[in-house]
Design a protein around this motif. Structure first.
Motif, PDB file in Angstrom:
ATOM      1  N   PRO A 260      -2.581  -2.491  -8.393  1.00  0.00           N
ATOM      2  CA  PRO A 260      -3.532  -1.449  -8.828  1.00  0.00           C
ATOM      3  C   PRO A 260      -2.958  -0.591  -9.948  1.00  0.00           C
ATOM      4  CG  PRO A 260      -2.598  -0.928  -6.667  1.00  0.00           C
ATOM      5  CD  PRO A 260      -2.163  -2.312  -6.997  1.00  0.00           C
ATOM      6  N   THR A 261      -3.848  -0.075 -10.784  1.00  0.00           N
ATOM      7  CA  THR A 261      -3.414   0.643 -11.987  1.00  0.00           C
ATOM      8  C   THR A 261      -3.862   2.097 -12.028  1.00  0.00           C
ATOM      9  OG1 THR A 261      -5.408  -0.073 -13.188  1.00  0.00           O
ATOM     10  CG2 THR A 261      -3.456  -1.494 -13.348  1.00  0.00           C
ATOM     11  N   GLY A 262      -4.523   2.577 -10.983  1.00  0.00           N
ATOM     12  CA  GLY A 262      -5.014   3.954 -10.977  1.00  0.00           C
ATOM     13  C   GLY A 262      -3.905   4.978 -10.802  1.00  0.00           C
ATOM     14  N   LYS A 263      -4.293   6.240 -10.787  1.00  0.00           N
ATOM     15  CA  LYS A 263      -3.316   7.330 -10.708  1.00  0.00           C
ATOM     16  C   LYS A 263      -2.779   7.541  -9.301  1.00  0.00           C
ATOM     17  CE  LYS A 263      -5.119   9.894 -14.699  1.00  0.00           C
ATOM     18  NZ  LYS A 263      -5.654  11.194 -15.179  1.00  0.00           N
ATOM     19  N   PHE A 264      -3.467   7.020  -8.313  1.00  0.00           N
ATOM     20  CA  PHE A 264      -3.033   7.194  -6.935  1.00  0.00           C
ATOM     21  C   PHE A 264      -2.315   5.958  -6.409  1.00  0.00           C
ATOM     22  CE2 PHE A 264      -6.693  10.072  -7.232  1.00  0.00           C
ATOM     23  CZ  PHE A 264      -6.146  11.248  -6.699  1.00  0.00           C
ATOM     24  N   SER A 265      -1.429   6.170  -5.460  1.00  0.00           N
ATOM     25  CA  SER A 265      -0.934   5.079  -4.635  1.00  0.00           C
ATOM     26  C   SER A 265      -2.001   4.813  -3.568  1.00  0.00           C
ATOM     27  CB  SER A 265       0.399   5.465  -3.990  1.00  0.00           C
ATOM     28  OG  SER A 265       1.401   5.629  -4.972  1.00  0.00           O
ATOM     29  N   ILE A 266      -1.778   3.794  -2.752  1.00  0.00           N
ATOM     30  CA  ILE A 266      -2.799   3.384  -1.795  1.00  0.00           C
ATOM     31  C   ILE A 266      -2.338   3.657  -0.368  1.00  0.00           C
ATOM     32  CG2 ILE A 266      -4.415   1.548  -1.149  1.00  0.00           C
ATOM     33  CD1 ILE A 266      -4.259   2.202  -4.186  1.00  0.00           C
ATOM     34  N   GLY A 267      -3.196   4.321   0.397  1.00  0.00           N
ATOM     35  CA  GLY A 267      -2.966   4.482   1.829  1.00  0.00           C
ATOM     36  C   GLY A 267      -3.799   3.455   2.577  1.00  0.00           C
ATOM     37  N   TYR A 268      -3.434   3.209   3.817  1.00  0.00           N
ATOM     38  CA  TYR A 268      -4.116   2.179   4.600  1.00  0.00           C
ATOM     39  C   TYR A 268      -4.161   2.571   6.073  1.00  0.00           C
ATOM     40  CZ  TYR A 268      -4.822  -2.301   7.020  1.00  0.00           C
ATOM     41  OH  TYR A 268      -5.285  -3.297   7.845  1.00  0.00           O
TER      42      TYR A 268
ATOM     43  N   HIS B  86       1.566  10.118  -1.456  1.00  0.00           N
ATOM     44  CA  HIS B  86       2.821   9.949  -0.726  1.00  0.00           C
ATOM     45  C   HIS B  86       2.730   8.727   0.186  1.00  0.00           C
ATOM     46  CE1 HIS B  86       3.781  13.969  -2.179  1.00  0.00           C
ATOM     47  NE2 HIS B  86       2.589  14.367  -1.723  1.00  0.00           N
ATOM     48  N   PRO B  87       2.780   7.516  -0.389  1.00  0.00           N
ATOM     49  CA  PRO B  87       2.640   6.295   0.423  1.00  0.00           C
ATOM     50  C   PRO B  87       3.839   6.053   1.334  1.00  0.00           C
ATOM     51  CG  PRO B  87       3.294   5.726  -1.808  1.00  0.00           C
ATOM     52  CD  PRO B  87       3.027   7.211  -1.812  1.00  0.00           C
ATOM     53  N   THR B  88       3.576   5.555   2.520  1.00  0.00           N
ATOM     54  CA  THR B  88       4.662   5.155   3.412  1.00  0.00           C
ATOM     55  C   THR B  88       5.199   3.796   2.958  1.00  0.00           C
ATOM     56  OG1 THR B  88       3.135   4.042   4.923  1.00  0.00           O
ATOM     57  CG2 THR B  88       3.594   6.375   5.344  1.00  0.00           C
ATOM     58  N   LYS B  89       6.342   3.411   3.483  1.00  0.00           N
ATOM     59  CA  LYS B  89       6.957   2.144   3.084  1.00  0.00           C
ATOM     60  C   LYS B  89       6.447   0.961   3.901  1.00  0.00           C
ATOM     61  CE  LYS B  89      11.207   4.211   1.295  1.00  0.00           C
ATOM     62  NZ  LYS B  89      12.703   4.264   1.386  1.00  0.00           N
TER      63      LYS B  89
ATOM     64  N   TYR C 144       0.255 -16.261   4.287  1.00  0.00           N
ATOM     65  CA  TYR C 144      -0.678 -15.133   4.355  1.00  0.00           C
ATOM     66  C   TYR C 144      -0.170 -14.036   5.295  1.00  0.00           C
ATOM     67  CZ  TYR C 144      -4.753 -17.168   1.919  1.00  0.00           C
ATOM     68  OH  TYR C 144      -5.624 -17.669   0.984  1.00  0.00           O
ATOM     69  N   THR C 145       0.567 -14.425   6.314  1.00  0.00           N
ATOM     70  CA  THR C 145       1.056 -13.447   7.287  1.00  0.00           C
ATOM     71  C   THR C 145       2.294 -12.707   6.792  1.00  0.00           C
ATOM     72  OG1 THR C 145       2.510 -15.009   8.467  1.00  0.00           O
ATOM     73  CG2 THR C 145       0.195 -14.930   9.146  1.00  0.00           C
ATOM     74  N   LYS C 146       2.790 -13.088   5.617  1.00  0.00           N
ATOM     75  CA  LYS C 146       3.991 -12.465   5.057  1.00  0.00           C
ATOM     76  C   LYS C 146       3.728 -11.699   3.768  1.00  0.00           C
ATOM     77  CE  LYS C 146       6.735 -13.932   8.285  1.00  0.00           C
ATOM     78  NZ  LYS C 146       7.341 -12.981   9.242  1.00  0.00           N
ATOM     79  N   VAL C 147       2.712 -12.105   3.004  1.00  0.00           N
ATOM     80  CA  VAL C 147       2.402 -11.416   1.746  1.00  0.00           C
ATOM     81  C   VAL C 147       1.910 -10.007   2.056  1.00  0.00           C
ATOM     82  CG1 VAL C 147       0.900 -11.371  -0.277  1.00  0.00           C
ATOM     83  CG2 VAL C 147       1.887 -13.532   0.503  1.00  0.00           C
ATOM     84  N   LYS C 148       2.554  -9.021   1.482  1.00  0.00           N
ATOM     85  CA  LYS C 148       2.220  -7.627   1.781  1.00  0.00           C
ATOM     86  C   LYS C 148       1.286  -7.031   0.731  1.00  0.00           C
ATOM     87  CE  LYS C 148       6.478  -6.716   4.347  1.00  0.00           C
ATOM     88  NZ  LYS C 148       5.798  -6.703   5.660  1.00  0.00           N
ATOM     89  N   LEU C 149       0.373  -6.197   1.197  1.00  0.00           N
ATOM     90  CA  LEU C 149      -0.576  -5.526   0.311  1.00  0.00           C
ATOM     91  C   LEU C 149       0.086  -4.325  -0.349  1.00  0.00           C
ATOM     92  CD1 LEU C 149      -3.752  -5.458   2.638  1.00  0.00           C
ATOM     93  CD2 LEU C 149      -2.791  -7.367   1.328  1.00  0.00           C
ATOM     94  N   TYR C 150      -0.500  -3.900  -1.472  1.00  0.00           N
ATOM     95  CA  TYR C 150       0.002  -2.705  -2.159  1.00  0.00           C
ATOM     96  C   TYR C 150      -0.591  -1.466  -1.499  1.00  0.00           C
ATOM     97  CZ  TYR C 150       1.704  -5.746  -5.912  1.00  0.00           C
ATOM     98  OH  TYR C 150       2.375  -6.706  -6.642  1.00  0.00           O
ATOM     99  N   ALA C 151      -0.207  -1.215  -0.258  1.00  0.00           N
ATOM    100  CA  ALA C 151      -0.742  -0.082   0.484  1.00  0.00           C
ATOM    101  C   ALA C 151       0.242   0.331   1.564  1.00  0.00           C
ATOM    102  CB  ALA C 151      -2.092  -0.441   1.113  1.00  0.00           C
ATOM    103  N   GLY C 152       0.335   1.635   1.799  1.00  0.00           N
ATOM    104  CA  GLY C 152       1.238   2.161   2.816  1.00  0.00           C
ATOM    105  C   GLY C 152       0.471   2.545   4.065  1.00  0.00           C
ATOM    106  N   ILE C 153       0.851   1.968   5.193  1.00  0.00           N
ATOM    107  CA  ILE C 153       0.159   2.223   6.455  1.00  0.00           C
ATOM    108  C   ILE C 153       0.330   3.684   6.878  1.00  0.00           C
ATOM    109  CG2 ILE C 153       0.097   1.637   8.917  1.00  0.00           C
ATOM    110  CD1 ILE C 153       0.976  -1.180   8.164  1.00  0.00           C
ATOM    111  N   ASP C 154      -0.791   4.312   7.245  1.00  0.00           N
ATOM    112  CA  ASP C 154      -0.819   5.697   7.749  1.00  0.00           C
ATOM    113  C   ASP C 154      -0.264   6.710   6.752  1.00  0.00           C
ATOM    114  OD1 ASP C 154      -2.013   4.980  10.162  1.00  0.00           O
ATOM    115  OD2 ASP C 154      -0.091   4.589  11.138  1.00  0.00           O
ATOM    116  N   SER C 155      -0.452   6.449   5.478  1.00  0.00           N
ATOM    117  CA  SER C 155      -0.057   7.423   4.459  1.00  0.00           C
ATOM    118  C   SER C 155      -0.984   8.634   4.525  1.00  0.00           C
ATOM    119  CB  SER C 155      -0.137   6.797   3.063  1.00  0.00           C
ATOM    120  OG  SER C 155       0.673   5.655   2.968  1.00  0.00           O
TER     121      SER C 155
END
Length: 469
Positions: free
Chosen positions: A117-125, A144-147, A186-197
């Motif tokens: 993603p190219t926007g100004k925000f990081s991604i929460g999930y 403030h995305p989590t790791k 598919y079970t290993k590729v990680k999304l560009y998002a931080g869980i519970d950010s």
């Protein structure tokens, strides 16, 4: 190579296989080979090392199509090492052949990275998994995305649906065990998002996108997909400040895909019920969405948007048809045949964008896919809302999700897509066009949508010959 996942352990396994085949099986003098002839324990350990590395890779970077020749080769090596004479030579030759096949698989079955993603925000999930099977996830803006990051496929239901759509009309190949080797990555590729950010605050929204509320978007996936298969598109929207919910439909994929149109129509009703439930939940201050975030969320419900791909097209269309709270409908290569033709003439109370691929209608000429898409946008003439249609040149139906990035080599060999490079180009420019539409139309208040500016932006663009109705 920068756009590809580098499967380091798989590559290390290949190097060890080549060394073992050369030094141990064909007894060619290479550095360190003298130790093999004087110590049987080292010889045994080396012959088993490729197999150990191949098995270990399942728990680290994941298995792919490349794993099939890797596993076979790693099994052949200790077998050949235990034999003598002609049998050893035969199994050694087979191991060498499989090592060469592995190189070819590395070249022709790449695993690509998701579109960043190219926007100004990081991604929460956040993810919701109800006891009654109701599932969805949320992509949202955060500073403030989590790791900790979610994976592309995270549960057995998603894998089951994907397997059933992969089996196609016949329903017998590939078997589940074989499919789970190919699709395990598919079970290993990680999304560009931080869980519970932590979700972006009103002040952070205002400072970065000049809006103090997030516009909600509900996404309905295609048949055989799940809530994460369109992560590149949905993450991009979230990085621009949108609050994106991706519903996970509990589709009976095999029954729909291998059945009749009546089956598809019947199950469409189930999908619509799920979407309505998601719809009402979002409007409720005590619903599951509010529960995920610990209370009321800062949303602009006056610009609620539904978005979909393929079978999600009729799902979102029917909800937009009956509920005037929907203000925008964005559909990628929709499959409208389950809806009666006369029902597509209704004028909706929302803006509509339809992107159609070049090959989808030709694949199923009896379904009248193109004609139905035109019928939908034609019905919006003289409407207060706007409608834009585009048939994207060189595009194919499977260019609008992340799947070709992961198993594009398999797709190409099965003629699902013609070219991985073309698929990636189409996907990237489609994400950019959607980005522009959301900024110029969806993000604007009712009556202030900048349709003309959006049309002008793509005037003369051969990839996007937009038509406004």
């Amino acid at each position: 190579m920068s756009n590809r996942y580098l499967l380091k352990l798989n590559f290390l396994t290949f190097l060890v296989e080549v060394y073992t085949i050369t030094a141990l099986l064909f007894e060619v003098k290479v550095p360190g080979s003298d130790y093999l002839t004087c110590n049987s324990h080292i010889e045994l350990a080396l012959s088993l090392l490729p197999l150990a590395l191949a098995l270990l890779s399942k728990y680290t970077e994941g298995w792919t199509t490349i794993t099939i020749p890797t596993l076979l080769c790693s099994v052949m090596i200790p077998l050949a090492a235990s034999l003598k004479g002609l049998m050893k030579l035969s199994f050694s030759g087979l191991a060498a052949f499989l090592a060469i096949a592995q190189v070819n698989c590395i070249a022709f079955f790449p695993v690509m990275k998701l579109i960043k993603p190219t926007g100004k925000f990081s991604i929460g999930y956040k993810d919701y998994d109800g006891k009654d099977g109701f599932k969805y996830c949320v992509f949202y803006p955060t500073m403030h995305p989590t790791k900790k990051r979610p994976t592309l496929i995270s549960d057995s239901r998603a894998m089951k649906k994907y397997h059933e759509i992969a089996q196609g009309k016949t329903g017998d190949f590939p078997p589940r065990w074989f499919f789970e080797i190919i699709a395990h990555i598919y079970t290993k590729v990680k999304l560009y998002a931080g869980i519970d950010s932590p979700i972006a605050t009103q002040e952070e929204l205002k400072a970065n996108i000049n809006r103090d509320k997030m516009i909600p978007v509900i996404f309905s996936h295609g048949l055989g997909a799940a809530r994460h298969n369109y992560a590149s598109i949905l993450s991009q929207l979230a990085s621009r400040g949108f609050f994106v919910i991706s519903i996970d439909h509990d589709d009976a994929v095999k029954s729909i895909f291998q059945g009749t149109m009546e089956n598809a129509q019947k199950h469409l009703g189930c999908r619509v019920k799920e979407l309505r439930r998601m719809f009402e939940d979002l409007f409720s201050e005590t619903g599951t969405v509010a529960g995920l975030f610990g209370g009321k969320i800062n949303l602009d419900m006056s610009r609620l948007t539904l978005m979909a791909h393929s079978y999600g097209g009729p799902t979102t269309y029917l909800v937009a048809w009956e509920d005037e709270r929907v203000k925008n409908l964005v559909v990628l290569d929709p499959w409208f045949p389950p809806i009666q033709r006369e029902s597509l003439d209704r004028r909706l109370n929302c803006n509509i964008l339809i992107f159609e691929s070049e090959n989808w209608s030709d694949m199923y000429p009896g379904d009248g896919i193109h004609e139905r898409n035109i019928q939908v946008v034609e019905a919006q003439r003289e409407s207060k809302a706007g409608a834009v249609y585009c048939r994207i040149p060189e595009s194919e139906h499977n260019h609008f999700s992340d799947d070709f990035l992961i198993v594009g080599g398999v797709f190409k060999r099965l003629n699902v897509i013609k070219s991985i490079a073309t698929a990636k180009k189409v996907y990237e420019v489609t994400i950019k066009a959607l980005d522009d539409f959301f900024e110029l139309v969806v993000a604007k208040a009712e009556g202030q949508e900048e349709f003309d500016k959006f049309m002008e932006l793509y005037k003369g663009n051969k990839m996007f010959p937009l038509v406004k109705y």
